[in-house]
Design a protein around this motif. Structure first.
Motif, PDB file in Angstrom:
ATOM      1  N   ASN A  16       1.043  -1.406   0.205  1.00 40.02           N
ATOM      2  CA  ASN A  16      -0.050  -0.365   0.535  1.00 40.02           C
ATOM      3  C   ASN A  16       0.811   1.331  -0.141  1.00 40.02           C
ATOM      4  O   ASN A  16       0.042   2.196  -0.960  1.00 40.02           O
ATOM      5  CB  ASN A  16      -0.733   0.133   1.210  1.00 40.02           C
ATOM      6  CG  ASN A  16      -2.165   0.964   0.905  1.00 40.02           C
ATOM      7  OD1 ASN A  16      -2.375   0.993  -0.374  1.00 40.02           O
ATOM      8  ND2 ASN A  16      -2.470   1.615   1.899  1.00 40.02           N
ATOM      9  N   ILE A  29      -6.915  -2.506  -0.774  1.00 37.92           N
ATOM     10  CA  ILE A  29      -7.785  -3.588  -0.063  1.00 37.92           C
ATOM     11  C   ILE A  29      -7.122  -4.705   0.576  1.00 37.92           C
ATOM     12  O   ILE A  29      -6.294  -6.156   0.917  1.00 37.92           O
ATOM     13  CB  ILE A  29      -8.884  -4.408  -0.637  1.00 37.92           C
ATOM     14  CG1 ILE A  29     -10.066  -4.226   0.472  1.00 37.92           C
ATOM     15  CG2 ILE A  29      -8.720  -5.585  -1.332  1.00 37.92           C
ATOM     16  CD1 ILE A  29     -12.055  -4.751  -0.173  1.00 37.92           C
ATOM     17  N   ASP A  30      -7.734  -5.259   2.061  1.00 38.97           N
ATOM     18  CA  ASP A  30      -7.404  -5.152   3.265  1.00 38.97           C
ATOM     19  C   ASP A  30      -7.673  -6.250   4.312  1.00 38.97           C
ATOM     20  O   ASP A  30      -7.929  -6.195   5.456  1.00 38.97           O
ATOM     21  CB  ASP A  30      -6.348  -5.029   4.245  1.00 38.97           C
ATOM     22  CG  ASP A  30      -6.612  -3.540   4.675  1.00 38.97           C
ATOM     23  OD1 ASP A  30      -7.584  -3.951   4.795  1.00 38.97           O
ATOM     24  OD2 ASP A  30      -5.654  -3.279   5.663  1.00 38.97           O
ATOM     25  N   GLU A  31      -9.240  -6.488   3.023  1.00 37.72           N
ATOM     26  CA  GLU A  31     -10.772  -6.831   4.122  1.00 37.72           C
ATOM     27  C   GLU A  31     -10.598  -8.079   4.819  1.00 37.72           C
ATOM     28  O   GLU A  31     -11.277  -9.125   3.956  1.00 37.72           O
ATOM     29  CB  GLU A  31     -12.141  -6.647   3.802  1.00 37.72           C
ATOM     30  CG  GLU A  31     -12.075  -4.762   4.034  1.00 37.72           C
ATOM     31  CD  GLU A  31     -13.449  -4.865   3.156  1.00 37.72           C
ATOM     32  OE1 GLU A  31     -14.088  -5.523   2.296  1.00 37.72           O
ATOM     33  OE2 GLU A  31     -13.983  -3.646   3.132  1.00 37.72           O
ATOM     34  N   TYR A  32      -9.166  -9.076   4.948  1.00 42.91           N
ATOM     35  CA  TYR A  32      -8.955 -10.141   5.305  1.00 42.91           C
ATOM     36  C   TYR A  32      -9.804 -10.726   6.224  1.00 42.91           C
ATOM     37  O   TYR A  32     -10.599 -12.498   6.201  1.00 42.91           O
ATOM     38  CB  TYR A  32      -7.674 -10.236   5.859  1.00 42.91           C
ATOM     39  CG  TYR A  32      -6.795  -9.863   4.586  1.00 42.91           C
ATOM     40  CD1 TYR A  32      -7.159 -10.180   3.317  1.00 42.91           C
ATOM     41  CD2 TYR A  32      -5.409  -8.978   4.545  1.00 42.91           C
ATOM     42  CE1 TYR A  32      -5.951  -9.122   2.292  1.00 42.91           C
ATOM     43  CE2 TYR A  32      -4.697  -8.668   3.790  1.00 42.91           C
ATOM     44  CZ  TYR A  32      -4.983  -8.774   2.665  1.00 42.91           C
ATOM     45  OH  TYR A  32      -4.473  -8.280   1.871  1.00 42.91           O
ATOM     46  N   GLN A  83     -13.124 -11.787   4.396  1.00 44.57           N
ATOM     47  CA  GLN A  83     -12.823 -13.387   3.636  1.00 44.57           C
ATOM     48  C   GLN A  83     -12.938 -14.353   4.678  1.00 44.57           C
ATOM     49  O   GLN A  83     -13.347 -15.397   3.863  1.00 44.57           O
ATOM     50  CB  GLN A  83     -10.949 -12.881   3.575  1.00 44.57           C
ATOM     51  CG  GLN A  83     -11.373 -14.284   1.991  1.00 44.57           C
ATOM     52  CD  GLN A  83     -10.093 -14.046   1.403  1.00 44.57           C
ATOM     53  OE1 GLN A  83      -9.713 -12.778   0.447  1.00 44.57           O
ATOM     54  NE2 GLN A  83      -9.108 -15.016   1.247  1.00 44.57           N
ATOM     55  N   THR A 107     -15.906 -13.155   0.243  1.00 40.93           N
ATOM     56  CA  THR A 107     -15.278 -12.264  -0.638  1.00 40.93           C
ATOM     57  C   THR A 107     -14.006 -12.617  -0.883  1.00 40.93           C
ATOM     58  O   THR A 107     -13.172 -13.712  -0.342  1.00 40.93           O
ATOM     59  CB  THR A 107     -14.812 -11.608   0.558  1.00 40.93           C
ATOM     60  OG1 THR A 107     -16.139 -11.008   1.091  1.00 40.93           O
ATOM     61  CG2 THR A 107     -14.100 -10.854   0.230  1.00 40.93           C
ATOM     62  N   VAL A 126      -9.982 -11.360  -0.735  1.00 44.64           N
ATOM     63  CA  VAL A 126      -9.097  -9.926  -1.395  1.00 44.64           C
ATOM     64  C   VAL A 126      -7.720 -10.537  -1.387  1.00 44.64           C
ATOM     65  O   VAL A 126      -7.008 -10.348  -1.230  1.00 44.64           O
ATOM     66  CB  VAL A 126     -10.130  -9.268  -0.211  1.00 44.64           C
ATOM     67  CG1 VAL A 126     -10.735  -8.002  -1.068  1.00 44.64           C
ATOM     68  CG2 VAL A 126      -9.556  -9.721   0.984  1.00 44.64           C
ATOM     69  N   TYR A 135     -10.285  -1.022  -5.818  1.00 45.12           N
ATOM     70  CA  TYR A 135      -9.171  -1.464  -4.386  1.00 45.12           C
ATOM     71  C   TYR A 135      -8.592  -2.459  -5.752  1.00 45.12           C
ATOM     72  O   TYR A 135      -8.794  -2.519  -6.847  1.00 45.12           O
ATOM     73  CB  TYR A 135     -10.147  -2.419  -3.186  1.00 45.12           C
ATOM     74  CG  TYR A 135     -10.940  -2.995  -3.752  1.00 45.12           C
ATOM     75  CD1 TYR A 135     -10.295  -4.607  -4.657  1.00 45.12           C
ATOM     76  CD2 TYR A 135     -12.068  -2.654  -3.478  1.00 45.12           C
ATOM     77  CE1 TYR A 135     -11.396  -5.405  -4.415  1.00 45.12           C
ATOM     78  CE2 TYR A 135     -12.558  -3.943  -4.039  1.00 45.12           C
ATOM     79  CZ  TYR A 135     -12.501  -5.352  -4.604  1.00 45.12           C
ATOM     80  OH  TYR A 135     -13.428  -6.343  -4.700  1.00 45.12           O
ATOM     81  N   TYR A 173      -5.486  -6.109  -4.658  1.00 43.57           N
ATOM     82  CA  TYR A 173      -5.864  -7.083  -4.306  1.00 43.57           C
ATOM     83  C   TYR A 173      -4.413  -7.976  -4.954  1.00 43.57           C
ATOM     84  O   TYR A 173      -4.119  -7.426  -6.261  1.00 43.57           O
ATOM     85  CB  TYR A 173      -6.814  -7.857  -3.603  1.00 43.57           C
ATOM     86  CG  TYR A 173      -7.331  -8.547  -4.744  1.00 43.57           C
ATOM     87  CD1 TYR A 173      -8.753  -7.930  -5.152  1.00 43.57           C
ATOM     88  CD2 TYR A 173      -7.449  -9.497  -4.812  1.00 43.57           C
ATOM     89  CE1 TYR A 173      -9.073  -8.422  -5.541  1.00 43.57           C
ATOM     90  CE2 TYR A 173      -7.572 -10.863  -5.844  1.00 43.57           C
ATOM     91  CZ  TYR A 173      -9.063  -9.636  -6.751  1.00 43.57           C
ATOM     92  OH  TYR A 173      -9.966 -10.520  -7.035  1.00 43.57           O
TER      93      TYR A 173
END
Ligand SMILES: [Zn+2]
Length: 393
Positions: free
Chosen positions: A204, A258-261, A264, A308, A310, A323, A325
Motif C-alpha cells: 500500500n 484492500i485488506d478486508e481479510y 474473507q 469475498t 481479497v 481497490y 489486491y
C-alpha cells in the motif's frame, strides 16, 4: 501452534527475510552463452524452474498449511463422506438412487422413512421447514402400503425437480465449492501465522508513493509557463491535451490496496460450516447410513453466491477499482526487508495495477473514457518503435 512449529516458522521466515533474490537470479545465468547474442536467454535460460519467488515461498506456505491440519474446517465430515463414495455402487441418476433408498426403507418399515421423505421434500422445495406445495409434498407417500407404487411416484417427483441429474454433478460442485472456501480460509490463516500482514502495508505504501509521483507530474504541468520543470512536463503532454488532469487525479486518489481479510475469513468459514452443519444434522438422522443423500441435501442449502476474495495464492494481482489486491507470493515477498527486490517485484506489479485504472480497455472504459484509446495508442506506438527484439507477431 506448538512450540516446535513456532520455532520452525521463526527460523524459516527469518531466513527468507535475509534471503537474497538477486543472488538466486544470478545463479541461473547461462555463463556458456554470449550476452551479446541473446541477452534475454543469457539472463533467463530455458530450464526446469518456476518463478523464483514461487519456488522460495511454496514450501513455506505448505508448512504453514500443514500446521493448520487440526483446524475444524480442515476436517469436515462431509468431505470424508464424499471421499468414501464408491462410484460403481450407486445409481448414476439421482432419482433412481433416491427411489432405491425409499423402497428399501418402505419395505423394511424403517422408522427413519418419514425423516427421509421430509428431508427430500425440503430439498425439492428449497425450504427448511415442513411447508410444501402440491407435488413437493412427499410425506403422504409414507402412508401408502404399496411400496412399489409409492416408490414410482416418489421417483418421478424427484426426477422432475432434479432434471434427472446424475449424483456426480452434485459431488463435483460440492467438492469444488468446499475446496474454494477452504483455499480462501487457508490464505488468510497463512497471512496471519506467517506474519505477512506487513507486506500488505508495504504494498500500500508503494502505491501511495507512486500516486504521489503521478500527482506531482500532473500538478507541475499546470505551471509549465513559469517553472523550471519543462523537460519533465513534456513527457506527459497528452494529459493536458486531453484535459484530464483533474479526472486522472481523482481516479488515482481513489485507489488503495484492500485488506478486508477478516471478512474473507468469516464469509468462507461461514459457508463451509453451514454446509457441514446441514450435512451433520441430516447424517445423524440416519446414523450415517445415507451420507451421499445427506451430501446432496446440504448441497441444496449451501451458500451459492460469491464469497469475498481479497487474498489468494496466485502469482498475480487484480485491479477492481477503487481497490487492488495481490496474491500471497507478492505479499510474502513485500513483507521481506530487502527493498530492491521488493520494488523490482511487488513494486513493479503495483505500478502495473495502477496503470489499469489510468489506461483502460477502450471498449470497457468507465473511469477515463476520453483518454484510454489515445493512451493505448501512444503506448503501442512507443512499443513498436522501441521493442524490435520482442516484436509482436
Ligand atoms: Zn494487468
Amino acid at each position: 501452534m506448538v512450540l516446535k512449529s513456532v520455532l520452525f516458522f521463526y527460523l524459516i521466515i527469518n531466513s527468507t527475510c535475509a534471503y537474497d533474490f538477486f543472488r538466486d537470479a544470478i545463479n541461473l545465468i547461462d555463463q556458456s552463452s554470449d550476452p551479446c547474442d541473446d541477452f534475454y536467454r543469457h539472463a533467463c535460460p530455458v530450464g526446469d524452474y518456476d518463478f523464483l519467488v514461487l519456488m522460495k515461498y511454496a514450501p513455506i506456505f505448505k508448512e504453514l498449511e500443514t500446521s493448520q491440519e487440526e483446524s475444524a474446517w480442515e476436517n469436515l465430515k462431509i468431505e470424508e463422506a464424499l471421499n468414501n463414495i464408491k462410484p460403481g455402487e450407486i445409481e448414476n441418476e439421482i432419482s433412481a438412487y433416491f427411489e432405491r433408498v425409499f423402497l428399501d426403507m418402505c419395505q423394511n418399515n424403517d422408522p427413519a422413512m418419514t425423516t427421509f421423505l421430509l428431508r427430500t421434500q425440503q430439498m425439492l422445495s428449497h425450504e427448511m421447514s415442513t411447508k410444501c406445495r402440491a407435488e413437493n409434498c412427499l410425506l403422504r407417500l409414507g402412508g401408502d402400503s404399496n411400496c412399489t407404487r409409492a416408490a414410482n411416484d416418489f421417483k418421478s417427483r424427484v426426477a422432475k425437480k432434479t432434471d434427472s441429474s446424475h449424483y456426480q454433478e452434485y459431488v463435483l460442485k460440492l467438492r469444488e465449492n468446499i475446496a474454494g472456501w477452504k483455499n480462501k480460509t487457508r490464505a488468510v490463516n497463512i497471512l496471519l501465522d506467517g506474519n505477512f500482514k506487513v507486506g500488505v502495508d508495504n504494498i500500500n505504501s508503494f502505491l501511495m508513493n507512486m500516486v504521489d509521483v503521478l500527482l506531482q507530474w500532473i500538478q507541475v504541468y499546470k505551471y509549465i509557463a513559469k517553472n523550471p520543470f519543462e523537460l519533465i512536463l513534456q513527457e506527459t503532454p497528452w494529459v493536458n491535451d486531453q484535459k484530464i488532469n483533474r479526472a486522472l487525479e481523482a481516479v488515482a486518489r481513489d485507489l488503495f490496496v484492500i485488506d478486508e481479510y477478516g471478512i474473507q475469513l468469516r464469509e468462507n468459514i461461514d459457508a463451509l460450516m453451514k454446509t457441514e452443519q446441514d450435512f451433520l444434522k441430516c447424517s445423524a438422522d440416519f446414523s450415517g447410513k445415507h451420507d451421499l443423500f445427506c451430501s446432496i441435501y446440504s448441497y441444496h442449502f449451501m451458500f451459492n453466491g460469491r464469497t469475498t476474495t481479497v487474498l489468494h495464492f496466485g502469482y498475480d494481482a487484480t485491479n477492481r477499482h477503487p481497490y487492488i489486491y495481490f496474491g500471497m507470493p507478492f505479499i510474502a515477498r513485500a513483507a521481506n526487508s530487502e527493498m530492491a527486490a521488493n520494488l523490482g517485484l511487488a513494486g513493479y506489479v503495483v505500478g502495473h495495477e495502477l496503470s489499469h485504472s489510468l489506461i483502460e480497455n477502450p471498449s470497457k472504459s468507465y473511469l477515463l473514457p476520453y483518454s484510454s484509446a489515445e493512451a493505448i495508442n501512444c503506448i503501442q506506438t512507443q512499443y513498436n518503435n522501441t521493442c524490435a527484439e520482442f516484436k509482436e507477431v
